[in-house]
Design a protein around this motif. Sequence first.
Motif, PDB file in Angstrom:
ATOM      1  N   ARG A  20       2.927  -4.149   1.895  1.00  0.00           N
ATOM      2  CA  ARG A  20       1.735  -3.538   2.484  1.00  0.00           C
ATOM      3  C   ARG A  20       2.140  -2.806   3.755  1.00  0.00           C
ATOM      4  O   ARG A  20       2.637  -3.422   4.692  1.00  0.00           O
ATOM      5  N   GLU A  21       1.960  -1.500   3.808  1.00  0.00           N
ATOM      6  CA  GLU A  21       2.341  -0.733   5.007  1.00  0.00           C
ATOM      7  C   GLU A  21       1.163  -0.600   5.965  1.00  0.00           C
ATOM      8  O   GLU A  21       1.309  -0.745   7.167  1.00  0.00           O
ATOM      9  N   ASN A  22       0.017  -0.264   5.434  1.00  0.00           N
ATOM     10  CA  ASN A  22      -1.229  -0.316   6.208  1.00  0.00           C
ATOM     11  C   ASN A  22      -2.384  -0.454   5.216  1.00  0.00           C
ATOM     12  O   ASN A  22      -2.159  -0.630   4.019  1.00  0.00           O
ATOM     13  N   GLU A  23      -3.588  -0.365   5.699  1.00  0.00           N
ATOM     14  CA  GLU A  23      -4.755  -0.668   4.868  1.00  0.00           C
ATOM     15  C   GLU A  23      -4.761   0.064   3.526  1.00  0.00           C
ATOM     16  O   GLU A  23      -5.191  -0.469   2.512  1.00  0.00           O
ATOM     17  N   THR A  25      -1.929   1.911   2.264  1.00  0.00           N
ATOM     18  CA  THR A  25      -0.596   2.337   1.853  1.00  0.00           C
ATOM     19  C   THR A  25       0.276   1.152   1.469  1.00  0.00           C
ATOM     20  O   THR A  25       0.389   0.193   2.231  1.00  0.00           O
ATOM     21  N   CYS A  69      -0.052   6.150  -0.901  1.00  0.00           N
ATOM     22  CA  CYS A  69      -1.323   6.012  -0.218  1.00  0.00           C
ATOM     23  C   CYS A  69      -2.439   6.046  -1.261  1.00  0.00           C
ATOM     24  O   CYS A  69      -2.383   6.829  -2.207  1.00  0.00           O
ATOM     25  N   ASP A 141      -3.196   2.945  13.782  1.00  0.00           N
ATOM     26  CA  ASP A 141      -3.233   2.135  12.556  1.00  0.00           C
ATOM     27  C   ASP A 141      -2.792   2.916  11.313  1.00  0.00           C
ATOM     28  O   ASP A 141      -2.508   2.331  10.268  1.00  0.00           O
ATOM     29  N   LEU A 142      -2.755   4.241  11.405  1.00  0.00           N
ATOM     30  CA  LEU A 142      -2.343   5.056  10.258  1.00  0.00           C
ATOM     31  C   LEU A 142      -0.871   5.467  10.316  1.00  0.00           C
ATOM     32  O   LEU A 142      -0.361   6.099   9.398  1.00  0.00           O
ATOM     33  N   LEU A 144       2.984   5.312   9.915  1.00  0.00           N
ATOM     34  CA  LEU A 144       3.781   4.675   8.861  1.00  0.00           C
ATOM     35  C   LEU A 144       5.246   4.636   9.239  1.00  0.00           C
ATOM     36  O   LEU A 144       5.764   5.582   9.842  1.00  0.00           O
TER      37      LEU A 144
END
Lengths: 270, 306
Positions: A20-23, A25, A69, A141-142, A144
């Motif tokens: 999990r890279e972010n919400e 991605t 994404c 938060d976005l 990467l």
Amino acid sequence: MKIQTFDTRPVALTIKKIVRENENTNTYVFDYPLGARSGQFVMLWIPGVDEKPFSVAYDNGTEFWLTICRVGPATKELFKLKEGDKVGVRGPFGTNYEFKKGDKVALVAGGYGAAPMYFCAHEAVKAGAEVDFIVGARSEDLLLFTHKVSGLSDVDLHIATDDGSCGFKGYTTQVLEKLFKKKKFNKVCTCGPEIMEKFVGEIAEKHGVDAEISVEKYMKCGFGVCGQCVIDDSGEPICKKGCVMKYSYLKRMPEFGKYHRDAQGKKHNF
Amino acid sequence: MSKLEIDFCGVKFRNPTVLASGVLGVTASSLKNVVKNGAGGVTTKSIWLKEHAGHKSPVMFGTDHYFMNAVGLSDAGIEKAEKETFPEYSKGGRPAPIIANIVAGKIADFGKLAERVSKLDPDIIEVNISCPNVEDELGKPFACSVVDAAAVTKLVRSKTKKPVIVKLSPNVSNIGEIAKACAGAGADGFCAINTVGPGMAIDINLRKSILSNRVGGLSGPAIKPVAVRCVYDIYKATGLPIIGTGGILTGEDAIEMMMAGARLVGMGTMVYYREVEGFGKVVSEMEEWCRKNGVKNVEEIVACIS
């Protein structure tokens, strides 16, 4: 006349790991000797759903990553898959970035363009180049891959966010302008929104560097046959003559930075 | 120098190679690039009256011996051809003849399309009644019925003064009969063949058919003998000019197809094996073959086995 032939059927691969890279991605890890060079892409087939092109985020000869994404119906279905599930992969396709010892490289990544640019950074360092990595996103938060990039030696990381929640408040292109005042780059590579890429190309050109740009178009076949990803006015398929292309070529294309085409070939302005 | 220039339905082609419909035909600039790389003429991707979605991917893949596709005739509709493709292709003079390929699900729509597309002044109209990838949506292709094939041809013929050629399907028991019926309904010539099948290929590890449409048309080297035989049958049945297409990758393949009865040779899947530059290579190989075999004018070999 003897013709060299080849096979482009998908290879079935098991998802080894999902990171999990972010919400929105995820990075999908596969154990497979894909043999991709940085800048190349694969067609990822989500069985029963659809097949889409994705840049390779890393390949060490035995393992490769795709950082994806969640943006549409196909990726939404992909995100339902778990470790151990199988997908199909065709490729690698397209042109790639090349680095050599002593290169002074600026990598400019916007949004999820950070993943393929990470692969570039990795390869550039391996070749013995000095790298400045500029990564931008709307907000912290976005962002990467910043932790992965900062883990590479010989790479200076520069962060820009639109809202200033992390690093420089503003755009990656502004950071590139500033760096050019201090440093002499001989190579500029970029991957991100096309408008950003266009500005990166312009800035690099002003400083005598012909930027190498990852171009994204709607793709179907991946090998230059279907004609879906051709660019105006050269009419050349990006999947075959790109995705990595020189700015000196792209700036002559009235399509670059202005519009793209959908699955039916209809124009849409950016 | 052997003469490769050839006349087809009253239209002059600088050499017999033509881009087949469905490949590299999405935009005018793409068509122009194909001409730049050596093609004697180009065919548009199939034009619908309205926007048509096509199938989800995977829509195509190739192997050493054959190629499969089920693109599903994606197109933005005739409005795009009117506003963009034809004006842009024609800007500053057409680099080579352009064949407008039209497709519809209902016979009546072929008439409407023929009327509208004629206004764009295509050199030739090609009527696609033979795509095997849209059967779920449209049913059996019109090219599989003598009656339907003739009905479409007759309607298109009545709506245009342009040369009309009909693209036929190999997936019939007697292609000569179908061709004869179209000729009787006013066809000026033919394009043959459309893809074979449909076929099916399964990924045994994923336990899924590779093409999202499950089935798709077969093309590439494996189908050449079928294509050559079909062209031979059509020529024997009608004597009309034919664009012979199916499995042509080399100049020698093109010569073979012309000997069977084709005046022009269509190539699409060739691009997979030889890239777009393949057009120029095939032309050079044809030229070389003609020179070595004392053929002064390529027209001499058309239907020479008949």
